[in-house]
Scaffold this motif. Structure first.
Motif, PDB file in Angstrom:
ATOM      1  N   LEU A  24       0.813  -1.215   0.000  1.00 48.28           N
ATOM      2  CA  LEU A  24       0.000   0.000   0.000  1.00 48.28           C
ATOM      3  C   LEU A  24       0.849   1.269   0.000  1.00 48.28           C
ATOM      4  O   LEU A  24       0.499   2.262  -0.637  1.00 48.28           O
ATOM      5  CB  LEU A  24      -0.950  -0.002   1.206  1.00 48.28           C
ATOM      6  N   ASP A  25       1.988   1.236   0.678  1.00 53.99           N
ATOM      7  CA  ASP A  25       2.787   2.459   0.763  1.00 53.99           C
ATOM      8  C   ASP A  25       3.524   2.808  -0.535  1.00 53.99           C
ATOM      9  O   ASP A  25       4.167   3.848  -0.628  1.00 53.99           O
ATOM     10  CB  ASP A  25       3.747   2.432   1.952  1.00 53.99           C
ATOM     11  N   GLY A  29       2.141   9.529  -1.049  1.00 55.07           N
ATOM     12  CA  GLY A  29       2.561  10.818  -1.580  1.00 55.07           C
ATOM     13  C   GLY A  29       2.082  11.091  -2.997  1.00 55.07           C
ATOM     14  O   GLY A  29       2.171  12.224  -3.473  1.00 55.07           O
ATOM     15  N   LEU A  30       1.578  10.082  -3.690  1.00 58.50           N
ATOM     16  CA  LEU A  30       1.159  10.264  -5.087  1.00 58.50           C
ATOM     17  C   LEU A  30      -0.020  11.224  -5.206  1.00 58.50           C
ATOM     18  O   LEU A  30      -0.111  11.987  -6.174  1.00 58.50           O
ATOM     19  CB  LEU A  30       0.802   8.906  -5.704  1.00 58.50           C
ATOM     20  N   ALA A  31      -0.903  11.232  -4.222  1.00 58.91           N
ATOM     21  CA  ALA A  31      -2.095  12.090  -4.275  1.00 58.91           C
ATOM     22  C   ALA A  31      -1.761  13.580  -4.281  1.00 58.91           C
ATOM     23  O   ALA A  31      -2.615  14.404  -4.604  1.00 58.91           O
ATOM     24  CB  ALA A  31      -3.023  11.763  -3.106  1.00 58.91           C
ATOM     25  N   VAL A  90      -6.640   8.943  -5.087  1.00 61.68           N
ATOM     26  CA  VAL A  90      -5.952   7.699  -4.748  1.00 61.68           C
ATOM     27  C   VAL A  90      -6.784   7.026  -3.667  1.00 61.68           C
ATOM     28  O   VAL A  90      -7.057   7.613  -2.628  1.00 61.68           O
ATOM     29  CB  VAL A  90      -4.515   7.970  -4.234  1.00 61.68           C
ATOM     30  N   ASP A  91      -7.219   5.816  -3.937  1.00 64.00           N
ATOM     31  CA  ASP A  91      -8.020   5.050  -2.986  1.00 64.00           C
ATOM     32  C   ASP A  91      -7.340   3.698  -2.799  1.00 64.00           C
ATOM     33  O   ASP A  91      -7.576   2.764  -3.581  1.00 64.00           O
ATOM     34  CB  ASP A  91      -9.446   4.883  -3.507  1.00 64.00           C
ATOM     35  N   SER A 112       4.226   7.046 -12.990  1.00 62.09           N
ATOM     36  CA  SER A 112       4.992   7.928 -12.109  1.00 62.09           C
ATOM     37  C   SER A 112       4.282   9.268 -12.065  1.00 62.09           C
ATOM     38  O   SER A 112       3.443   9.557 -12.918  1.00 62.09           O
ATOM     39  CB  SER A 112       6.425   8.087 -12.601  1.00 62.09           C
ATOM     40  N   PRO A 113       4.618  10.113 -11.100  1.00 58.51           N
ATOM     41  CA  PRO A 113       4.034  11.448 -11.102  1.00 58.51           C
ATOM     42  C   PRO A 113       4.668  12.282 -12.210  1.00 58.51           C
ATOM     43  O   PRO A 113       5.827  12.052 -12.586  1.00 58.51           O
ATOM     44  CB  PRO A 113       4.389  12.003  -9.726  1.00 58.51           C
ATOM     45  N   TYR A 114       3.912  13.219 -12.735  1.00 50.66           N
ATOM     46  CA  TYR A 114       4.456  14.152 -13.713  1.00 50.66           C
ATOM     47  C   TYR A 114       5.126  15.279 -12.951  1.00 50.66           C
ATOM     48  O   TYR A 114       4.505  15.929 -12.124  1.00 50.66           O
ATOM     49  CB  TYR A 114       3.357  14.710 -14.618  1.00 50.66           C
TER      50      TYR A 114
END
Length: 142
Positions: A24-25, A29-31, A90-91, A112-114
């Motif tokens: 889960l971790d 931080g992605l949100a 993010v759920d 990945s994040p932009y």
């Protein structure tokens, strides 16, 4: 959404990560990010769809015939695509996004994040035909 050339606007999708493979971790931080970079496979295409020669986009001879690596479609040799969907929520290991132009069941290889600072540097330029071809690409599909 079904395979389509246009009308991808407003399409919401869920990217579900396998909880047997990912803790889960891994999305912690992605949100905090507004957009993702998603690398995916044109899974409904076949190796026989690959075309190495120059061709007019969408078969429209009003546009020039650029080579394979000047296209962004399933006829590319590796049949991989890259999209930049907006991250809505993010759920757990489910990521709700919009503007992911991939059909249901598409295999995702990476996300990945932009990062804005990793985007293009300098002035971006392109010929006129992509803008003409994609005029309805993000038009709402409803």
């Amino acid at each position: 959404m079904e395979v389509a050339d246009d009308y991808w606007g407003g399409v919401e999708s869920v990217i579900r990560m396998d909880e047997a493979e990912f803790p889960l971790d891994c999305v912690q931080g992605l949100a905090e990010f507004s957009h993702l970079v998603v690398v995916w496979h044109f899974g409904q295409a076949s190796p026989g769809d690959v075309e190495y020669h120059a061709r007019s986009p969408r078969g429209n001879t009003r546009w020039p015939a650029p080579g394979t690596f000047a296209h962004r479609n399933h006829r590319r040799p590796n049949q991989l695509a890259q999209s930049f969907p907006r991250l809505l929520r993010v759920d757990g290991l489910s990521l709700r996004v919009t503007d992911l132009d991939a059909v249901v069941g598409t295999q995702i290889y990476d996300l990945s994040p932009y990062f804005t600072d990793m985007g293009p540097r300098g002035t971006v330029h392109e010929p006129a035909w992509p803008g003409e071809m994609l005029a309805d690409y993000w038009t709402d599909n409803s």
